[in-house]
Design a protein around this motif. Structure first.
Motif, PDB file in Angstrom:
ATOM      1  N   TRP A 165      -0.375  13.296  -4.455  1.00  0.00           N
ATOM      2  CA  TRP A 165      -1.281  12.784  -3.360  1.00  0.00           C
ATOM      3  C   TRP A 165      -2.617  13.718  -3.388  1.00  0.00           C
ATOM      4  O   TRP A 165      -2.399  15.007  -3.392  1.00  0.00           O
ATOM      5  N   ASP A 206      -7.103   1.593   0.612  1.00  0.00           N
ATOM      6  CA  ASP A 206      -6.486   0.979   1.662  1.00  0.00           C
ATOM      7  C   ASP A 206      -5.606   2.190   2.368  1.00  0.00           C
ATOM      8  O   ASP A 206      -4.970   2.918   1.835  1.00  0.00           O
ATOM      9  N   ASP A 208      -3.094   1.881   4.355  1.00  0.00           N
ATOM     10  CA  ASP A 208      -1.815   1.770   4.822  1.00  0.00           C
ATOM     11  C   ASP A 208      -0.897   2.848   4.135  1.00  0.00           C
ATOM     12  O   ASP A 208       0.113   3.396   4.838  1.00  0.00           O
ATOM     13  N   PRO A 209      -0.821   3.101   2.839  1.00  0.00           N
ATOM     14  CA  PRO A 209       0.086   3.925   2.113  1.00  0.00           C
ATOM     15  C   PRO A 209      -0.099   5.413   2.603  1.00  0.00           C
ATOM     16  O   PRO A 209       0.806   6.330   2.737  1.00  0.00           O
ATOM     17  N   PHE A 210      -1.301   5.897   3.134  1.00  0.00           N
ATOM     18  CA  PHE A 210      -1.613   7.211   3.771  1.00  0.00           C
ATOM     19  C   PHE A 210      -1.304   7.328   5.108  1.00  0.00           C
ATOM     20  O   PHE A 210      -0.706   8.317   5.290  1.00  0.00           O
ATOM     21  N   ARG A 211      -1.248   6.128   5.778  1.00  0.00           N
ATOM     22  CA  ARG A 211      -0.547   6.409   6.975  1.00  0.00           C
ATOM     23  C   ARG A 211       0.843   6.414   6.872  1.00  0.00           C
ATOM     24  O   ARG A 211       1.662   7.311   7.890  1.00  0.00           O
ATOM     25  N   GLU A 212       1.630   5.569   6.214  1.00  0.00           N
ATOM     26  CA  GLU A 212       2.917   5.549   5.939  1.00  0.00           C
ATOM     27  C   GLU A 212       3.526   6.790   5.393  1.00  0.00           C
ATOM     28  O   GLU A 212       4.488   7.378   5.798  1.00  0.00           O
ATOM     29  N   ARG A 213       2.564   7.615   4.781  1.00  0.00           N
ATOM     30  CA  ARG A 213       3.173   8.943   4.455  1.00  0.00           C
ATOM     31  C   ARG A 213       3.302   9.980   5.642  1.00  0.00           C
ATOM     32  O   ARG A 213       4.085  10.639   5.260  1.00  0.00           O
ATOM     33  N   PHE A 259       0.076   6.458  -4.826  1.00  0.00           N
ATOM     34  CA  PHE A 259      -0.440   5.630  -3.782  1.00  0.00           C
ATOM     35  C   PHE A 259      -1.213   4.469  -4.404  1.00  0.00           C
ATOM     36  O   PHE A 259      -1.933   3.736  -3.705  1.00  0.00           O
ATOM     37  N   ALA A 262      -0.806   0.317  -4.007  1.00  0.00           N
ATOM     38  CA  ALA A 262      -0.677  -0.028  -2.572  1.00  0.00           C
ATOM     39  C   ALA A 262      -2.041   0.442  -1.889  1.00  0.00           C
ATOM     40  O   ALA A 262      -2.587  -0.168  -0.902  1.00  0.00           O
ATOM     41  N   GLY A 263      -2.730   1.581  -2.420  1.00  0.00           N
ATOM     42  CA  GLY A 263      -3.877   2.155  -1.901  1.00  0.00           C
ATOM     43  C   GLY A 263      -5.296   1.460  -2.319  1.00  0.00           C
ATOM     44  O   GLY A 263      -6.238   2.047  -1.825  1.00  0.00           O
TER      45      GLY A 263
END
Length: 283
Positions: A165, A206, A208-213, A259, A262-263
């Protein structure tokens, strides 16, 4: 504000930073032919001279004062063998005068400063195989900086390898560039012929994957809070044309970066000659 533009017909880009021009490459994989021999039993003549000549020519053509390597400068994951060391030593001795090198440590670069530590000013020889910290020194008359694998921000350009990451500083940049994927497309014709081409991937991250992390290091990033546009993302093709890669337009192909895919948001693929292929999933 940084700008990043590919060099036509080459797997490299020129970055215009605040006070200098840099050539950006990824996945040089010095010693790859030796790896093929030992790992797969495939005997391929060394292309070390060709790689070195091409890179030095590109540095001169673009008048770059810095070379940024987005990881995997070398191929051996641990200590490199003699052929690989020799290739890198000759490369650094051959770089144009005044060019400095920033290497973002890739997953194949884990022990690189360990073998540079003997006889090269500034390296402590510790190896730092966990990827921690930054090491600086001189090799073959060239200033070399090796950064942590999570990346570094250079003015408005965020640079990471992609096997882990990204550091927060990378995600604060306007452009995030990475390697590791060796992105390619498989192109087929109506009579069953096919070929594989290296490509650039370019779009936006995107959130989303960074928020979900849910990583506290990412807390407060404006684009994760919806208060700004996400950074542009550029996945750089491998400099080493033997190294294979991810077929980005084939279903059930796994990406390598944690990431991706999805990123990737609104991301398109481009051939090295600049031909726009459109959304990478539908090529």
């Amino acid at each position: 504000m940084a700008r990043l533009e590919p060099v036509p017909d080459e797997p490299v880009a020129v970055a215009e930073l605040d006070d200098e021009r840099a050539l950006v490459i990824a996945d040089y994989h010095a010693g790859y032919e030796v790896g093929l021999r030992y790992e797969r039993g495939v005997d391929v003549p060394s292309r070390a001279d060709e790689r070195r000549t091409r890179l030095c020519s590109l540095l001169e053509r673009t008048a770059a004062s810095r070379l940024i390597v987005l990881g995997d400068l070398m191929h051996a994951i641990g200590d490199p063998g003699g052929a690989e060391r020799g290739e890198l030593e000759v490369l650094f001795e051959s770089l144009p005068d005044g060019v400095s090198v920033t290497l973002v440590r890739g997953n194949h670069d884990g022990a690189i400063e360990g073998w540079l530590g003997t006889g090269y000013e500034g390296f402590d020889g510790s190896g730092n195989q966990d990827g921690g910290g930054t090491v600086e020194g001189e090799l073959g008359g060239t200033q070399l900086r090796i950064t942590d694998g999570s990346g570094v921000r250079l003015d408005g350009l965020g640079c990471c390898h992609g096997h882990t990451w990204p550091d927060r500083s990378v995600l604060e940049a306007g452009i995030v560039c990475l390697g590791h994927e060796h992105p390619t497309v498989r192109l087929e014709d109506d009579v069953g012929g096919a070929r594989v081409e290296r490509v650039w991937l370019r779009g936006r991250l995107d959130p989303d994957p960074f928020r979900e992390r849910d990583d506290e290091d990412y807390d407060g990033l404006p684009w994760l809070e919806g208060d700004a546009d996400p950074p542009e993302v550029v996945v750089v093709p491998a400099f080493n044309d033997l190294a294979g890669g991810t077929w980005t337009n084939r279903e059930n192909q796994s990406f390598l970066a944690p990431f991706l895919p999805a990123g990737l948001d609104s991301t398109e693929s481009y051939l090295l000659d600049g031909t726009r292929l459109g959304p990478y999933q539908r090529v």
